[in-house]
Write an enzyme that holds these catalytic residues in place. Structure first.
Site, short mmCIF file in Angstrom:
data_model
loop_
_atom_site.label_atom_id
_atom_site.label_comp_id
_atom_site.label_asym_id
_atom_site.label_seq_id
_atom_site.Cartn_x
_atom_site.Cartn_y
_atom_site.Cartn_z
N CYS A 73 38.35 39.38 32.05
CA CYS A 73 38.44 40.82 32.34
C CYS A 73 39.59 41.08 33.32
CB CYS A 73 37.12 41.30 32.92
SG CYS A 73 37.13 43.03 33.42
N CYS A 86 38.46 42.84 36.58
CA CYS A 86 37.76 41.91 37.47
C CYS A 86 38.74 41.04 38.25
CB CYS A 86 36.80 41.04 36.66
SG CYS A 86 35.54 41.95 35.75
#
Length: 346
Positions: free
Chosen positions: A61, A64
């Site tokens: 991600c 993230c």
């Protein structure tokens, strides 16, 4: 010119010795340890006590990855803030993502003595620090009831997510590691699902048989149980005979009702016929009486005329009242008498 190769060789030997002496010293220096505690399915209950901040992420991600440095900085200030900081890899721990019902990444949660709240602000160090210092989490509605990660519903959801994660890892093992075609993996999972469903159905049937409480039997059921068992097909024959008897009884009842109605109709017709016969008899008797009286009067009048003719009286015969129906008959008879008398002469 001949001394230059010797000089370069000495310099190279000195550099190698320097690197050899510096290498062990650098390896001996400990790497900086992360203050973020990884959370798994085995130690996630630690967040039920004290104050915690959790981050759910995935290695692939991008969002993230952008908040990793800020999260590490926030974890370093955890001692001053008196808070513990953890992180959960949803790829490695799908059960925890199902327990917290994580649908977007990254996802942040605040926990205070087993009460969980969703943090929806940016993952920046300053915002996270102010969220704890100013106790902004008190204005956020907590996750209670079936939404709480410690509830029975979320425990079941964690089991489903963990099973799906294991299936995904197994599918990758079949297709990537073993090189099996994807459609073969799908066929395997379909067959496994059918077998598992049949097995679970069998377990449910066994459980229902163990915990089923039979209802009290009625008297008719007991009588049926006490009846002797006959050869195969006797029950069907008995049922057919009972149905025939029932149909015959119904037909007999219908025929009896029809017979009674016919009898009533015949009785009414006979009464009507008797009344008509009585009326006819009465009328006939009245007519006969009238005829008898008329005949008597005619006979009397005829005798009187005959006596008058024999005595030679030609005068008018005394008229007697007679009914209108017999007047013509008497006139005709008088005419015949006169004509006979005239033919005989004096």
């Amino acid at each position: 010119m001949a001394g230059r190769p010797l000089l370069t060789a000495l310099l190279a030997a000195g550099l190698a010795a320097a690197r050899a002496t510096e290498g062990p010293e650098q390896a001996a220096l400990p790497a900086e340890q992360s203050r973020v505690q990884p959370m798994t399915a085995s130690n996630w209950t630690l967040v039920m006590e004290g104050e915690w901040m959790l981050k759910f992420y995935a290695p692939w991600c991008p969002s993230c990855q952008q908040t990793d440095a800020e999260w590490e900085t926030f974890a370093k200030s955890g001692e001053t803030l008196q808070i513990s900081v953890g992180k959960v890899d949803v790829i490695q721990e799908p059960g925890l993502s199902g327990r917290f019902f994580v649908t977007t990444l990254p996802a942040f949660f605040h926990a205070k003595d087993g009460i969980f709240r969703r943090y929806r602000g940016p993952g920046i160090f300053e915002d996270l620090q102010n969220y704890i210092l100013e106790k902004k989490w008190q204005s956020v509605e907590p996750l209670t009831g079936w939404k709480s990660p410690a509830s029975l519903t979320m425990s079941g959801m964690a089991g489903l997510f963990s099973i799906s994660g294991k299936i995904w890892h197994l599918h990758n093992y079949f297709t990537v590691t073993l090189g099996i075609p994807a459609w073969c993996s799908y066929v395997f999972f379909v067959f496994a699902t059918l077998v598992f469903g049949l097995f679970m159905g069998l377990i449910l049937v066994i459980i229902s048989e163990c915990f089923y409480v039979p209802l009290p039997r009625t008297a008719s059921e007991r009588e049926q149980d006490q009846r002797p068992e006959g050869p195969p097909g006797t029950e069907q024959l008995q049922d057919a005979e009972e149905e025939k008897d029932d149909s015959n009884e119904e037909e007999n009842k219908d025929s009896l009702v029809d017979d009674e109605e016919e009898k009533e109709d015949l009785g009414d017709e006979e009464e009507a016929d008797e009344e008509e016969e009585e009326e006819d008899n009465v009328a006939g008797s009245v007519d006969e009486e009238k005829c008898d009286t008329n005949d008597q009067e005619l006979s009397r009048q005829g005798i009187a005329v005959q006596e008058a003719l024999e005595s030679g009286e030609t005068g008018d015969v005394p008229e007697q009242p007679c009914p209108a129906g017999t007047q013509e008959v008497t006139e005709d008879s008088l005419r015949q008498r006169k004509s006979q008398h005239a033919s005989k002469g004096p």
